[in-house]
Write an enzyme that holds these catalytic residues in place. Structure first.
Site, PDB file in Angstrom:
ATOM      1  N   LYS A 208      92.618  -3.250 -29.461  1.00 47.77           N
ATOM      2  CA  LYS A 208      93.053  -4.554 -29.987  1.00 47.77           C
ATOM      3  C   LYS A 208      91.997  -5.610 -29.671  1.00 47.77           C
ATOM      4  O   LYS A 208      91.563  -6.348 -30.543  1.00 47.77           O
ATOM      5  CB  LYS A 208      94.407  -4.927 -29.369  1.00 47.77           C
ATOM      6  CG  LYS A 208      94.932  -6.246 -29.830  1.00 47.77           C
ATOM      7  CD  LYS A 208      96.321  -6.505 -29.294  1.00 47.77           C
ATOM      8  CE  LYS A 208      96.708  -7.950 -29.564  1.00 47.77           C
ATOM      9  NZ  LYS A 208      98.045  -8.282 -29.099  1.00 47.77           N
ATOM     10  N   GLU A 214      87.425   0.864 -20.373  1.00 47.95           N
ATOM     11  CA  GLU A 214      87.501   2.316 -20.575  1.00 47.95           C
ATOM     12  C   GLU A 214      87.071   2.670 -21.996  1.00 47.95           C
ATOM     13  O   GLU A 214      86.281   3.589 -22.223  1.00 47.95           O
ATOM     14  CB  GLU A 214      88.936   2.817 -20.350  1.00 47.95           C
ATOM     15  CG  GLU A 214      89.426   2.757 -18.921  1.00 47.95           C
ATOM     16  CD  GLU A 214      90.082   1.422 -18.566  1.00 47.95           C
ATOM     17  OE1 GLU A 214      89.815   0.414 -19.252  1.00 47.95           O
ATOM     18  OE2 GLU A 214      90.843   1.395 -17.590  1.00 47.95           O
ATOM     19  N   GLY A 269      99.954  -4.526 -27.887  1.00 48.08           N
ATOM     20  CA  GLY A 269      99.341  -3.192 -27.808  1.00 48.08           C
ATOM     21  C   GLY A 269     100.371  -2.076 -27.797  1.00 48.08           C
ATOM     22  O   GLY A 269     100.251  -1.073 -28.500  1.00 48.08           O
ATOM     23  N   ARG A 270     101.421  -2.262 -27.013  1.00 50.78           N
ATOM     24  CA  ARG A 270     102.430  -1.186 -26.888  1.00 50.78           C
ATOM     25  C   ARG A 270     103.405  -1.170 -28.058  1.00 50.78           C
ATOM     26  O   ARG A 270     104.350  -0.378 -28.058  1.00 50.78           O
ATOM     27  CB  ARG A 270     103.148  -1.309 -25.551  1.00 50.78           C
ATOM     28  CG  ARG A 270     103.731  -2.681 -25.270  1.00 50.78           C
ATOM     29  CD  ARG A 270     104.111  -2.859 -23.809  1.00 50.78           C
ATOM     30  NE  ARG A 270     104.568  -4.206 -23.513  1.00 50.78           N
ATOM     31  CZ  ARG A 270     103.771  -5.223 -23.171  1.00 50.78           C
ATOM     32  NH1 ARG A 270     102.467  -5.044 -23.113  1.00 50.78           N
ATOM     33  NH2 ARG A 270     104.275  -6.398 -22.893  1.00 50.78           N
ATOM     34  N   GLU A 355     105.617  -1.819 -19.107  1.00 51.48           N
ATOM     35  CA  GLU A 355     104.660  -2.916 -19.291  1.00 51.48           C
ATOM     36  C   GLU A 355     105.395  -4.117 -19.907  1.00 51.48           C
ATOM     37  O   GLU A 355     105.034  -5.263 -19.673  1.00 51.48           O
ATOM     38  CB  GLU A 355     103.474  -2.483 -20.174  1.00 51.48           C
ATOM     39  CG  GLU A 355     102.256  -3.382 -19.989  1.00 51.48           C
ATOM     40  CD  GLU A 355     101.007  -2.887 -20.713  1.00 51.48           C
ATOM     41  OE1 GLU A 355     100.986  -2.915 -21.950  1.00 51.48           O
ATOM     42  OE2 GLU A 355     100.036  -2.483 -20.033  1.00 51.48           O
ATOM     43  N   HIS A 386     114.535  23.208 -14.790  1.00 51.69           N
ATOM     44  CA  HIS A 386     114.095  24.162 -13.766  1.00 51.69           C
ATOM     45  C   HIS A 386     113.165  23.485 -12.774  1.00 51.69           C
ATOM     46  O   HIS A 386     112.380  24.147 -12.101  1.00 51.69           O
ATOM     47  CB  HIS A 386     113.430  25.367 -14.429  1.00 51.69           C
ATOM     48  CG  HIS A 386     114.394  26.083 -15.319  1.00 51.69           C
ATOM     49  ND1 HIS A 386     115.213  27.093 -14.880  1.00 51.69           N
ATOM     50  CD2 HIS A 386     114.734  25.868 -16.619  1.00 51.69           C
ATOM     51  CE1 HIS A 386     115.984  27.492 -15.865  1.00 51.69           C
ATOM     52  NE2 HIS A 386     115.711  26.760 -16.948  1.00 51.69           N
ATOM     53  N   LYS A 506      91.786  -5.165 -13.047  1.00 52.57           N
ATOM     54  CA  LYS A 506      90.589  -5.101 -13.911  1.00 52.57           C
ATOM     55  C   LYS A 506      89.482  -5.963 -13.321  1.00 52.57           C
ATOM     56  O   LYS A 506      88.323  -5.563 -13.265  1.00 52.57           O
ATOM     57  CB  LYS A 506      90.913  -5.622 -15.316  1.00 52.57           C
ATOM     58  CG  LYS A 506      91.829  -4.737 -16.127  1.00 52.57           C
ATOM     59  CD  LYS A 506      91.976  -5.317 -17.534  1.00 52.57           C
ATOM     60  CE  LYS A 506      93.098  -4.679 -18.298  1.00 52.57           C
ATOM     61  NZ  LYS A 506      93.360  -5.290 -19.595  1.00 52.57           N
TER      62      LYS A 506
HETATM   63  O1  F6P Z   1      95.576  -3.189 -19.712  1.00 52.65           O
HETATM   64  C1  F6P Z   1      96.727  -3.168 -20.474  1.00 52.65           C
HETATM   65  C2  F6P Z   1      96.426  -3.273 -21.935  1.00 52.65           C
HETATM   66  O2  F6P Z   1      96.083  -4.568 -22.273  1.00 52.65           O
HETATM   67  C3  F6P Z   1      97.588  -2.781 -22.774  1.00 52.65           C
HETATM   68  O3  F6P Z   1      98.551  -3.738 -22.966  1.00 52.65           O
HETATM   69  C4  F6P Z   1      96.908  -2.341 -24.013  1.00 52.65           C
HETATM   70  O4  F6P Z   1      97.717  -1.515 -24.798  1.00 52.65           O
HETATM   71  C5  F6P Z   1      95.699  -1.638 -23.433  1.00 52.65           C
HETATM   72  O5  F6P Z   1      95.348  -2.422 -22.312  1.00 52.65           O
HETATM   73  C6  F6P Z   1      94.532  -1.467 -24.352  1.00 52.65           C
HETATM   74  O6  F6P Z   1      94.050  -2.681 -24.835  1.00 52.65           O
HETATM   75  P1  F6P Z   1      93.086  -2.744 -26.087  1.00 52.65           P
HETATM   76  O7  F6P Z   1      93.786  -2.172 -27.255  1.00 52.65           O
HETATM   77  O8  F6P Z   1      92.752  -4.194 -26.261  1.00 52.65           O
HETATM   78  O9  F6P Z   1      91.847  -1.935 -25.755  1.00 52.65           O
END
Ligand code: F6P
Length: 541
Positions: A208, A214, A269-270, A355, A386, A506
């Site tokens: 987003k 990452e 995002g979620r 979240e 199980h 972060k």
């Molecule tokens: O760190 C949490 C977050 O902001 C989530 O809410 C989001 O889904 C994820 O990181 C990834 O963010 P982006 O789509 O901006 O890379």
């Protein structure tokens, strides 16, 4: 927003009194007194049947919970969301994932723009691209068609795509290979690509913000991997597309914005798996099935928007979870899909629920003073039985469980499906009714073993039942839980749509990373534990 704080509301106080009266009552008694309960305490929408009779509630509980919903202005707030109001107060944003699945002929004007028209414009571009890739018309740099698709993203830009791919694998184009890279741990990228060739691989960089450490780290490694194999930067154009709200950063990374699929800051995002973040899903199952999934989402949206509270699935389930969390002190909720294709559904729900509602202050910044989101977790049945179900049945904690099952298997084989579903119904039965001391003794159990075999029961479940797992039903299920989260967040008076709690970690990682990378011994000035760990790590690397 209601002006009376949650615990001062008349309905809350009535629920407290009511809880004191009925918390000791057993589901065995409730069923014995009211034989029609199993049929009556059910609701149905969009092909999804909910049996909520095995909850520790009476008709009065349900009425009081609905009073709480009304006193908390749930219906008004729901309408504000659907109308595009900025109900994400701390970020001053609209919350419009429901617009992502509105039909083409709908209209929703926000800040002068018809967001539904914008949504369909992107969906059309995605569909055109998906058709090109799926048919082999989209060629890689050396002229080969694409056979492998790797989604790079994390959080909402990963969990939705992975979950949906796994859930709808039955409907996917089997000669396309799908991989998902999320972790900054290089093993994730290495394992996802070790048997792939760059000339037939397409990367979707999904972010987003296009600023997530990452994702950008993995995307840079992917670009190096492509360029190293294909020998030129020019290859990037045919092997990378982006999904983002941030065109500038996409261009900076080197992806042509003609190959970018956009979305908007009003999609959290979620809550984004049905936006362009679902591009990998569309590539897997095709635009038609993707459209069916969106239609399923929309059916549940319409149900949530229009059904009376007492018949409204997300309202019933959301209020029941509030009942357990705030009156029974429940700390966690299990979601167990009895459908192997839904194996990533609990992981997906963890971000969606925790979240969203893992918050400790209300909209106006006051500390809540009551519990908010429980821990959501789960595994597909029957595997969990199980493993950890022992604790569900005889442990010391009360853990309500949602059990999800289907009438038909997508891979029928002998008696498997009846056996699977027998376990759904049996678990709900065993959790609710348990086994009394008399019943255990009547089986001739030795005295010393009797206490070990007694099962208290009175452990609540919801059973969700649908005909089969289809793209439409996946949309229905995801929208159901999205709206459950909304109901909970509204009662708790919190902002379910921000996530400030993830920021500090972060920032700190950004400070520590150079200290780990530097060739010189860094001057450390953290706490003594962090400093010692950094020195140890530097000694090990
Ligand atoms: O760190 C949490 C977050 O902001 C989530 O809410 C989001 O889904 C994820 O990181 C990834 O963010 P982006 O789509 O901006 O890379």
């Amino acid at each position: 927003m209601p002006t009376t704080p949650l615990r001062d509301r008349a309905s809350w106080k009535a629920l407290e009194r009511h809880h004191a009266e009925i918390s000791g009552r057993h589901l065995r008694e409730l069923f014995a007194e009211d034989p029609g309960r199993g049929e009556r305490m059910s609701a149905e929408a969009a092909g999804l049947y909910l049996d909520y009779s095995k909850n520790r509630v009476t008709g009065e509980t349900l009425n009081l919970l609905n009073d709480l919903a009304r006193e908390s202005e749930l219906e008004q707030r729901r309408d504000l969301m659907f109308g595009g109001e900025r109900i994400n107060t701390s970020e001053k944003r609209s919350v419009l994932h429901v617009a992502l699945r509105m039909p083409r002929d709908a209209e929703l004007v926000v800040d002068g723009a018809d967001v539904v028209a914008e949504v369909h414009e992107v969906l059309d571009r995605m569909a055109e691209f998906a058709r090109h890739v799926r048919s082999g018309q989209w060629k890689g740099h050396t002229g080969k068609p694409i056979r492998n698709i790797v989604n790079i993203g994390i959080g909402g830009s990963d969990l939705g795509p992975v979950m949906a791919y796994e859930a709808l694998r039955h409907y996917s184009k089997r000669d396309l290979n799908f991989r998902f890279v999320s972790n900054v741990d290089s093993t994730d990228f290495a394992e996802a690509t070790h048997d792939l060739f760059a000339d037939e691989t397409l990367f979707i960089v999904s972010s987003k913000t296009f600023g997530t450490l990452e994702t950008l780290t993995n995307a840079h490694s992917a670009r190096e991997w492509v360029v190293a194999q294909l020998g030129t930067d020019e290859a990037v154009a045919r092997h990378f597309v982006a999904v983002s709200t941030n065109a500038e950063r996409v261009a900076e990374f080197g992806i042509d914005t003609a190959n970018m699929f956009g979305f908007w800051d009003w999609v959290g995002g979620r809550y984004s798996m049905d936006s362009a973040i679902g591009l990998s899903t569309m590539l897997a199952i095709g635009p038609e099935h993707f459209g069916e999934m969106l239609a399923g989402f929309h059916e549940m949206d319409e149900h949530f928007r229009t059904a009376p509270l007492a018949e409204n699935l997300p309202v019933i389930m959301g209020l029941l979870s509030v009942w357990y969390v705030n009156f029974f002190g429940v700390q966690s909720v299990g979601v167990m899909p009895y459908e192997q294709y839904l194996k990533r559904f609990p992981a997906y729900l963890q971000q969606l629920t925790m979240e969203s509602n893992g918050k400790h202050v209300t909209h106006d910044g006051a500390v809540v003073g009551y519990d908010t989101a429980p821990v959501y977790w789960g595994e597909p049945g029957t595997n969990g039985q199980h493993s950890f179900y022992q604790l569900l049945h005889q442990g010391t904690r009360l853990i309500p469980v949602d059990l999800i099952g289907f009438g038909k298997s997508l891979n029928p084989l002998g008696d498997h499906h009846d056996l699977l579903m027998a376990n759904v119904f049996a678990q709900a039965q065993a959790l609710a009714f348990g086994k009394t001391e008399e019943e255990v003794r009547a089986e001739g159990t030795a005295d010393d073993v009797v206490p070990h075999r007694v099962m208290e029961g009175n452990r609540p479940t919801n059973v969700l039942l649908a005909e089969r797992l289809t793209p439409q039903m996946l949309g229905v299920l995801v929208a159901l839980y999205e709206h459950i989260v909304f109901v909970q967040g509204t009662i708790w008076g919190i902002d379910s749509f921000d996530q400030w709690g993830v920021e500090l970690g972060k920032v700190l990682a950004g400070q520590i990373a150079p200290e780990l990378m530097s060739d010189e011994e860094p001057e450390l000035a953290h706490d003594s534990s962090t400093d010692t760990l950094i020195r140890r790590y530097r000694g090990l690397k």
